[in-house]
Design a protein around this motif. Structure first.
Motif, PDB file in Angstrom:
ATOM      1  N   SER A 134      48.207  39.537  34.836  1.00  9.33           N
ATOM      2  CA  SER A 134      46.892  40.138  34.618  1.00  9.33           C
ATOM      3  C   SER A 134      46.247  40.636  35.901  1.00  9.33           C
ATOM      4  N   TYR A 135      46.596  40.016  37.039  1.00  8.20           N
ATOM      5  CA  TYR A 135      45.954  40.370  38.299  1.00  8.20           C
ATOM      6  C   TYR A 135      46.996  40.503  39.412  1.00  8.20           C
ATOM      7  N   ILE A 268      52.278  38.861  26.693  1.00  8.15           N
ATOM      8  CA  ILE A 268      51.966  38.630  28.109  1.00  8.15           C
ATOM      9  C   ILE A 268      53.062  37.809  28.777  1.00  8.15           C
TER      10      ILE A 268
END
Length: 321
Positions: A134-135, A268
């Motif tokens: 996500s980052y 994910i």
């Protein structure tokens, strides 16, 4: 320039490509120094290829018992090499075994640990993909020299021929009561295919493959491209393919030049293990599948129609060449 220790991944006869990537990264930080952990004679067999990729020093940590214990000999070797060289950093491949070695080494040396880096600069600041992809963050240790695990495929291996100096590194006697002992080894079933984390091309199948027999379509395309076969967690959990080929947060992280996802929705958990691939191609019959948002090229269609045709086209072009 200070030394940068690199733990060598090898099979006893050949150096794995991930090590050449580590040596390339190490040149940004200092003088690469390879640490070879193996049975007697291993370092001599690997010295030439390590020197060709920039290793000015080769630490030979050899013992007849080294293959009998899990992880501990590598930790011992790196600890002793660090004591001799006072390195600027230690680089280890971010494999399952590599992460364990790196964590134990950082604890022993009371120093900082940076996991799953995808880049590193000359000031020892690393780039990491975190929280399931996500980052993207930049990190630097604040205590001691960094122990860094680098994700396979993050660097292009580059040759830099030098003359290597071999240094003997005595390993401490093994303590069987406090070390994990290897009792058996199972051979891989990949055949002639490249190892998953080292392959330039990876073709992975997901739940959409429909079953173990459906993976023949995935294997055929991988073989046509000279690549490795991967699988999503959903496919592995369903028993379609062995766990050792799982790509994802709880499997292996890969960064090939080309990643082809067949019948993978793009959870994910899976994206975290392959989103740093150079080019991503996804085939899925669901136009809303999350992986299509990440893919460089997306095909909405039946993988059992698309993949065999792609395999035929690749084979035809190779035959023409």
């Amino acid at each position: 320039m200070p030394d940068v220790l690199v733990l060598v991944d090898h099979d006893g006869e050949h150096v794995h490509k991930t090590t050449y990537e580590l040596l390339t990264a190490a040149r940004r930080l200092g003088e690469p120094a390879a640490v070879v952990v193996g049975t007697p004679g291993t370092a001599a067999r690997l010295e030439a290829s390590l020197a060709r990729h920039g290793a000015r020093s080769v630490y030979a940590a050899e013992s007849a018992e080294v293959d009998e214990f899990l992880g501990t000999p590598a930790v011992d070797a790196l600890e002793r090499a660090a004591g001799e060289a006072s390195p600027a950093a230690v680089l280890v491949s971010a494999t399952t075994d590599g992460k364990e070695v790196a964590g134990r080494l950082a604890a022993r040396l009371d120093t900082g640990l940076l996991i799953d880096a995808v880049d590193v600069d000359s000031s020892r600041v690393v780039t990491q993909v975190v929280f399931g992809g996500s980052y993207t963050v930049r990190s630097q240790v604040t205590h001691g020299m960094p122990v860094i695990t680098l994700r396979p495929g993050s660097f292009e291996a580059e040759e830099c021929p030098v003359r290597a100096e071999v240094k003997e590194l005595a390993l401490p006697p093994a303590a069987p009561t406090s070390c994990a002992r290897v009792t058996a080894r199972r051979g891989a079933i990949a055949g002639d295919r490249p190892e998953l984390t080292e392959a330039a091309v990876v073709v992975s199948g997901g739940r959409g493959v429909g079953g173990a027999e459906g993976f023949s379509v995935v294997e055929d395309l991988a073989d046509a491209l000279g690549g490795a076969v991967g699988a999503s967690r959903a496919a592995v959990d369903a028993g379609y393919y062995p766990h050792q080929y799982q790509v994802g947060q709880t499997g292996k992280s890969v960064s090939p030049q080309l990643y082809i996802a067949l019948g993978i929705s793009g959870a994910i958990q899976h994206l975290a293990g392959m989103q740093t691939s150079r080019t991503i191609v996804a085939v899925n019959k669901d136009p809303e599948a999350p992986i299509l948002d990440l893919a460089d090229y997306g095909v909405v269609g039946d993988l059992f129609a698309v993949a065999p045709e792609l395999t035929r086209q690749v084979a035809a072009r190779r035959a023409a060449d």
